[in-house]
Scaffold this active site. Structure first.
Site, PDB file in Angstrom:
ATOM      1  N   HIS A   1      57.227   4.584  56.567  1.00  0.00           N
ATOM      2  CA  HIS A   1      57.617   5.989  56.476  1.00  0.00           C
ATOM      3  C   HIS A   1      56.486   6.854  57.054  1.00  0.00           C
ATOM      4  CE1 HIS A   1      60.007   4.756  52.565  1.00  0.00           C
ATOM      5  NE2 HIS A   1      60.454   4.143  53.643  1.00  0.00           N
TER       6      HIS A   1
ATOM      7  N   GLY B   1      56.418   0.514  52.382  1.00  0.00           N
ATOM      8  CA  GLY B   1      56.709  -0.195  53.633  1.00  0.00           C
ATOM      9  C   GLY B   1      57.139  -1.613  53.322  1.00  0.00           C
ATOM     10  N   ASN B   2      57.813  -2.221  54.261  1.00  0.00           N
ATOM     11  CA  ASN B   2      58.124  -3.635  54.114  1.00  0.00           C
ATOM     12  C   ASN B   2      58.215  -4.257  55.503  1.00  0.00           C
ATOM     13  OD1 ASN B   2      61.104  -3.076  54.742  1.00  0.00           O
ATOM     14  ND2 ASN B   2      60.805  -1.947  52.827  1.00  0.00           N
TER      15      ASN B   2
ATOM     16  N   HIS C   1      58.994  -1.895  58.767  1.00  0.00           N
ATOM     17  CA  HIS C   1      59.610  -0.652  58.296  1.00  0.00           C
ATOM     18  C   HIS C   1      58.568   0.163  57.524  1.00  0.00           C
ATOM     19  CE1 HIS C   1      62.088   2.240  56.353  1.00  0.00           C
ATOM     20  NE2 HIS C   1      61.948   1.702  55.166  1.00  0.00           N
TER      21      HIS C   1
ATOM     22  N   SER D   1      63.123  -4.464  48.151  1.00  0.00           N
ATOM     23  CA  SER D   1      64.490  -3.998  47.847  1.00  0.00           C
ATOM     24  C   SER D   1      65.301  -3.808  49.136  1.00  0.00           C
ATOM     25  CB  SER D   1      64.434  -2.694  47.067  1.00  0.00           C
ATOM     26  OG  SER D   1      63.738  -1.718  47.831  1.00  0.00           O
ATOM     27  N   GLU D   2      64.621  -3.778  50.275  1.00  0.00           N
ATOM     28  CA  GLU D   2      65.325  -3.576  51.540  1.00  0.00           C
ATOM     29  C   GLU D   2      65.562  -4.893  52.286  1.00  0.00           C
ATOM     30  OE1 GLU D   2      64.671   0.816  52.898  1.00  0.00           O
ATOM     31  OE2 GLU D   2      62.716   0.059  52.344  1.00  0.00           O
TER      32      GLU D   2
ATOM     33  N   THR E   1      58.568  -7.188  46.599  1.00  0.00           N
ATOM     34  CA  THR E   1      58.832  -5.846  46.096  1.00  0.00           C
ATOM     35  C   THR E   1      57.539  -5.221  45.574  1.00  0.00           C
ATOM     36  OG1 THR E   1      60.177  -4.556  44.562  1.00  0.00           O
ATOM     37  CG2 THR E   1      59.461  -6.690  43.772  1.00  0.00           C
TER      38      THR E   1
HETATM   39 ZN   LIG Z   1      62.104   2.529  53.319  1.00  0.00          ZN
END
Ligand SMILES: [Zn+2]
Length: 181
Positions: A87, A23-24, A85, A65-66, A38
């Site tokens: 999943h 997640g970020n 963000h 990385s996003e 990261t």
């Molecule tokens: Zn992702």
């Protein structure tokens, strides 16, 4: 601000909406964006896991990385101040199937409207960022990323987090409702 945001990220992990470093999240400040580093894990996230990056250009630090997706959303949609963000299992299952969610199924998710699936693009790419902006530019507050996960935004970090929680609850309920016998 970052202490409170860290606690909310921990809450997302506690609720099973994110595992490992999958997640970020980010917050828009006046002169910079604050984004998780990261490989940071939401479980146990602390103030030390946040990095400062510019509103434009290469972050030059070990950010998620996003990062490009976060930076472009903040640039193009100024009313958005926070991005989450993850999943989550059910929402990501819909994303893998290429199926959107219907926020109007529940009163508490009515503000989502129809949640679209942003077309597949490599994680971290400008293409993915562009797809997300397109999905959110009409004032939408959540979207799914094809074969990838989910993204929510808010005027505050709490708002973005609560929307992620409600989005996953909606996905669970929509799954059960559409698979009734
Ligand atoms: Zn992702």
């Amino acid at each position: 601000m970052l202490r409170e945001a860290s606690k909310l990220c921990q809450r997302l992990a506690r609720h099973g909406l994110v595992v490992a470093s999958d997640g970020n999240a980010s917050l828009k400040g006046k002169n910079a964006i604050y984004i998780t580093r990261t490989m940071s894990e939401f479980e146990g996230l602390s103030v030390a896991d946040w990095r400062k990056m510019p509103h434009k250009g290469d972050p030059r630090v070990d950010v998620s990385s996003e990062w490009r997706m976060h930076q472009i959303i903040f640039q193009q949609l100024p009313e958005i101040k926070a991005i989450v963000h993850c999943h989550p299992v059910f929402a990501t299952s819909f994303a893998v199937l290429g199926l959107g969610l219907d926020g109007t199924l529940l009163t508490e998710t009515a503000e989502f409207g129809i949640i679209p699936v942003v077309p597949l693009a490599p994680p971290g790419s400008a293409d993915l960022a562009g797809g997300v902006v397109k999905a959110l530019e009409t004032g939408r507050v959540a979207c799914l990323l094809a074969q990838h996960g989910a993204l929510t935004v808010g005027a505050t970090f709490l708002e973005a987090v609560q929307r992620m929680e409600r989005l996953e609850r909606l996905a669970q309920i929509q799954w059960l409702v559409t698979h009734r016998v």
